[in-house]
Design a protein around this motif. Structure first.
Motif, PDB file in Angstrom:
ATOM      1  N   ARG A   1      36.350 -16.904 -76.901  1.00  0.00           N
ATOM      2  CA  ARG A   1      34.930 -16.296 -77.063  1.00  0.00           C
ATOM      3  C   ARG A   1      34.046 -17.181 -77.976  1.00  0.00           C
ATOM      4  NH1 ARG A   1      33.051 -12.560 -80.533  1.00  0.00           N
ATOM      5  NH2 ARG A   1      35.282 -12.020 -81.440  1.00  0.00           N
ATOM      6  N   ARG A   2      34.683 -17.524 -79.020  1.00  0.00           N
ATOM      7  CA  ARG A   2      33.867 -18.476 -79.956  1.00  0.00           C
ATOM      8  C   ARG A   2      33.060 -19.622 -79.095  1.00  0.00           C
ATOM      9  NH1 ARG A   2      36.231 -19.800 -85.874  1.00  0.00           N
ATOM     10  NH2 ARG A   2      35.701 -17.468 -85.901  1.00  0.00           N
ATOM     11  N   SER A   3      34.263 -20.554 -78.153  1.00  0.00           N
ATOM     12  CA  SER A   3      33.630 -21.908 -77.394  1.00  0.00           C
ATOM     13  C   SER A   3      32.328 -21.399 -76.665  1.00  0.00           C
ATOM     14  CB  SER A   3      34.719 -22.201 -76.685  1.00  0.00           C
ATOM     15  OG  SER A   3      35.744 -22.788 -77.831  1.00  0.00           O
ATOM     16  N   VAL A   4      32.678 -20.283 -76.207  1.00  0.00           N
ATOM     17  CA  VAL A   4      31.290 -19.892 -75.331  1.00  0.00           C
ATOM     18  C   VAL A   4      30.035 -19.605 -76.002  1.00  0.00           C
ATOM     19  CG1 VAL A   4      30.867 -17.951 -73.452  1.00  0.00           C
ATOM     20  CG2 VAL A   4      32.994 -19.023 -73.408  1.00  0.00           C
ATOM     21  N   GLU A   5      30.254 -18.751 -77.309  1.00  0.00           N
ATOM     22  CA  GLU A   5      29.145 -18.536 -77.793  1.00  0.00           C
ATOM     23  C   GLU A   5      28.552 -19.800 -78.402  1.00  0.00           C
ATOM     24  OE1 GLU A   5      30.611 -13.900 -79.397  1.00  0.00           O
ATOM     25  OE2 GLU A   5      31.114 -15.692 -80.621  1.00  0.00           O
ATOM     26  N   GLU A   6      29.304 -20.748 -78.868  1.00  0.00           N
ATOM     27  CA  GLU A   6      29.030 -22.007 -79.329  1.00  0.00           C
ATOM     28  C   GLU A   6      28.440 -22.814 -78.389  1.00  0.00           C
ATOM     29  OE1 GLU A   6      32.315 -23.736 -81.222  1.00  0.00           O
ATOM     30  OE2 GLU A   6      32.122 -22.508 -82.974  1.00  0.00           O
ATOM     31  N   LEU A   7      28.537 -22.627 -77.164  1.00  0.00           N
ATOM     32  CA  LEU A   7      27.944 -23.380 -76.077  1.00  0.00           C
ATOM     33  C   LEU A   7      26.536 -23.039 -76.046  1.00  0.00           C
ATOM     34  CD1 LEU A   7      28.125 -25.048 -73.487  1.00  0.00           C
ATOM     35  CD2 LEU A   7      28.985 -23.274 -72.148  1.00  0.00           C
ATOM     36  N   VAL A   8      25.939 -21.760 -76.260  1.00  0.00           N
ATOM     37  CA  VAL A   8      24.683 -21.196 -75.783  1.00  0.00           C
ATOM     38  C   VAL A   8      23.816 -22.173 -76.397  1.00  0.00           C
ATOM     39  CG1 VAL A   8      23.068 -19.448 -76.121  1.00  0.00           C
ATOM     40  CG2 VAL A   8      25.602 -18.893 -75.670  1.00  0.00           C
ATOM     41  N   PRO A   9      23.726 -22.517 -77.656  1.00  0.00           N
ATOM     42  CA  PRO A   9      22.512 -23.462 -78.094  1.00  0.00           C
ATOM     43  C   PRO A   9      22.480 -24.693 -77.546  1.00  0.00           C
ATOM     44  CG  PRO A   9      24.056 -22.672 -79.878  1.00  0.00           C
ATOM     45  CD  PRO A   9      24.375 -21.896 -78.755  1.00  0.00           C
TER      46      PRO A   9
ATOM     47  N   TYR B   1      32.521 -12.862 -71.313  1.00  0.00           N
ATOM     48  CA  TYR B   1      31.923 -13.648 -72.629  1.00  0.00           C
ATOM     49  C   TYR B   1      30.777 -14.370 -72.265  1.00  0.00           C
ATOM     50  CZ  TYR B   1      36.573 -12.588 -74.780  1.00  0.00           C
ATOM     51  OH  TYR B   1      37.731 -12.136 -75.278  1.00  0.00           O
ATOM     52  N   THR B   2      30.809 -15.022 -71.156  1.00  0.00           N
ATOM     53  CA  THR B   2      29.487 -15.835 -70.735  1.00  0.00           C
ATOM     54  C   THR B   2      28.388 -15.047 -70.556  1.00  0.00           C
ATOM     55  OG1 THR B   2      31.004 -17.387 -69.465  1.00  0.00           O
ATOM     56  CG2 THR B   2      28.901 -17.703 -68.983  1.00  0.00           C
ATOM     57  N   THR B   3      28.700 -13.692 -69.734  1.00  0.00           N
ATOM     58  CA  THR B   3      27.389 -13.242 -69.601  1.00  0.00           C
ATOM     59  C   THR B   3      26.828 -12.333 -70.874  1.00  0.00           C
ATOM     60  OG1 THR B   3      28.358 -12.323 -67.565  1.00  0.00           O
ATOM     61  CG2 THR B   3      26.753 -11.031 -68.426  1.00  0.00           C
ATOM     62  N   LYS B   4      27.616 -11.844 -71.917  1.00  0.00           N
ATOM     63  CA  LYS B   4      27.124 -11.527 -72.960  1.00  0.00           C
ATOM     64  C   LYS B   4      26.535 -12.747 -73.961  1.00  0.00           C
ATOM     65  CE  LYS B   4      28.316  -8.460 -76.843  1.00  0.00           C
ATOM     66  NZ  LYS B   4      26.819  -7.603 -76.599  1.00  0.00           N
ATOM     67  N   ALA B   5      27.081 -13.714 -73.908  1.00  0.00           N
ATOM     68  CA  ALA B   5      26.619 -14.805 -74.771  1.00  0.00           C
ATOM     69  C   ALA B   5      25.163 -15.173 -74.618  1.00  0.00           C
ATOM     70  CB  ALA B   5      27.538 -16.211 -74.585  1.00  0.00           C
ATOM     71  N   PHE B   6      25.033 -15.301 -73.313  1.00  0.00           N
ATOM     72  CA  PHE B   6      23.705 -15.846 -72.810  1.00  0.00           C
ATOM     73  C   PHE B   6      22.783 -14.826 -72.275  1.00  0.00           C
ATOM     74  CE2 PHE B   6      26.276 -19.674 -71.929  1.00  0.00           C
ATOM     75  CZ  PHE B   6      25.330 -20.429 -72.055  1.00  0.00           C
TER      76      PHE B   6
ATOM     77  N   PHE C   1      30.397 -29.821 -69.502  1.00  0.00           N
ATOM     78  CA  PHE C   1      31.046 -29.385 -70.665  1.00  0.00           C
ATOM     79  C   PHE C   1      32.468 -28.812 -70.398  1.00  0.00           C
ATOM     80  CE2 PHE C   1      26.433 -29.084 -71.617  1.00  0.00           C
ATOM     81  CZ  PHE C   1      26.423 -29.545 -72.947  1.00  0.00           C
ATOM     82  N   LEU C   2      33.118 -29.490 -71.158  1.00  0.00           N
ATOM     83  CA  LEU C   2      34.777 -29.057 -71.142  1.00  0.00           C
ATOM     84  C   LEU C   2      34.742 -27.759 -71.942  1.00  0.00           C
ATOM     85  CD1 LEU C   2      37.325 -29.961 -69.842  1.00  0.00           C
ATOM     86  CD2 LEU C   2      37.820 -30.989 -71.939  1.00  0.00           C
ATOM     87  N   ILE C   3      35.087 -26.604 -71.274  1.00  0.00           N
ATOM     88  CA  ILE C   3      34.917 -25.402 -71.942  1.00  0.00           C
ATOM     89  C   ILE C   3      36.161 -24.333 -71.365  1.00  0.00           C
ATOM     90  CG2 ILE C   3      33.676 -23.161 -72.608  1.00  0.00           C
ATOM     91  CD1 ILE C   3      32.597 -25.377 -74.188  1.00  0.00           C
ATOM     92  N   ASP C   4      36.938 -23.615 -72.434  1.00  0.00           N
ATOM     93  CA  ASP C   4      37.800 -22.563 -71.994  1.00  0.00           C
ATOM     94  C   ASP C   4      37.117 -21.309 -72.141  1.00  0.00           C
ATOM     95  OD1 ASP C   4      39.753 -20.740 -71.488  1.00  0.00           O
ATOM     96  OD2 ASP C   4      40.970 -21.826 -73.072  1.00  0.00           O
ATOM     97  N   ILE C   5      36.718 -20.717 -71.014  1.00  0.00           N
ATOM     98  CA  ILE C   5      36.030 -19.350 -71.013  1.00  0.00           C
ATOM     99  C   ILE C   5      36.595 -18.318 -71.453  1.00  0.00           C
ATOM    100  CG2 ILE C   5      34.493 -20.109 -69.055  1.00  0.00           C
ATOM    101  CD1 ILE C   5      36.004 -18.297 -67.271  1.00  0.00           C
ATOM    102  N   THR C   6      37.978 -18.499 -71.741  1.00  0.00           N
ATOM    103  CA  THR C   6      38.670 -17.308 -72.407  1.00  0.00           C
ATOM    104  C   THR C   6      38.519 -17.404 -73.971  1.00  0.00           C
ATOM    105  OG1 THR C   6      40.919 -18.509 -72.670  1.00  0.00           O
ATOM    106  CG2 THR C   6      40.178 -17.332 -70.263  1.00  0.00           C
TER     107      THR C   6
END
Length: 264
Positions: free
Chosen positions: A66-74, A120-125, A59-64
């Motif tokens: 936050r919304r993109s990281v949160e949307e990645l979870v599901p 962001y990644t840690t908290k999202a998952f 997945f092409l994701i910018d980890i900075t």
């Protein structure tokens, strides 16, 4: 946590240690979801996976963001049904200049990628990981996260923050099935300088580079630490030696590194 038959998310999987982590994880029977900001690099990692490519989702994701990281979870969970672990590997260094000469734009970029990206990644998952029968969080700090390196003050500050973030998380999750590991690599042969927007051509030609830990070796150590649920993982002889010296005499260890850096 043994990685066989587990689903692991790896950030920064397009190159360096991240790519090696992806390739070695799938070789050990894991399925991997990997993210990066470089589409071409992700595609190359996928091609290198060869016959195991079906075990990798990119997945092409910018980890900075936050919304993109949160949307990645599901989306990530839907790929293989679950996510059992995350390895927060993505990171950059700063130009080798003093804080006084460092722009706020550069400072914010290093902080956003190294600290906020990991957070962001840690908290999202985390809610999903807590729900799993067993899970694991691996955060990559640095030797520079416990030992000051001249010209890398902001980088070191972000990696020190990752260290304490990970150690605090370990304490908070002690009564759960989520294992937590913090990793302290020393010098590793990767293209982190290029990914950080710096010129690394000279460093790759330096004869001393042959003595630096390879990305492949680093990935092996990290995965071994993950599978044995280690609290701290030191990667490379330099990290192990400086960890010992810093515990023995922090001021002398800092002075030693400062002297060594003047020779570079």
């Amino acid at each position: 946590m043994k990685v066989e038959n587990k689903v692991i998310l790896v950030t920064g999987g397009g190159s360096g240690m991240g790519r090696e982590l992806v390739l070695q994880l799938i070789a050990k029977g894991a399925k991997v979801i990997t993210i990066d900001i470089n589409a071409a690099a992700l595609q190359e990692t996928l091609e290198l996976a060869g016959n195991n490519a079906s075990s990798v989702k990119t997945f092409l994701i910018d980890i900075t963001d936050r919304r993109s990281v949160e949307e990645l979870v599901p989306t990530a969970i839907s790929q293989f049904g679950v996510v059992d672990g995350i390895i927060n590997n993505a990171g950059i260094i700063q130009p080798f200049i003093k804080l006084n000469d460092l722009s706020f734009e550069t400072i914010e970029r290093v902080i956003n990628i190294n600290l906020y990206g990991t957070l962001y990644t840690t908290k999202a998952f985390l809610p999903h990981l807590i729900s799993r029968p067993e899970a694991h969080i691996v955060n990559i700090s640095s030797m520079g996260g416990f030992l000051p390196v001249p010209g890398q003050t902001i980088y070191g500050a972000t990696k020190a923050a990752v260290k304490l973030l990970t150690e605090g998380l370990n304490s908070e999750l002690k009564n759960t099935k989520v294992h937590v590991t913090v990793v302290f690599p020393g010098a590793v042969r990767t293209n982190i300088m290029g990914n950080s927007g710096l010129d690394n051509a000279a460093s790759m030609d330096d004869p001393r580079a042959a003595r630096i830990t390879s990305a492949q070796q680093a990935a092996q150590v990290i995965i071994r630490g993950m599978e044995s649920n280690q609290y701290r993982v030191l990667v490379g002889k330099d990290a192990k030696i400086m960890d010992f010296l810093y515990r023995l005499n922090p001021k002398a260890a800092a002075a030693f590194i400062s002297k060594r850096m003047k020779r570079v």
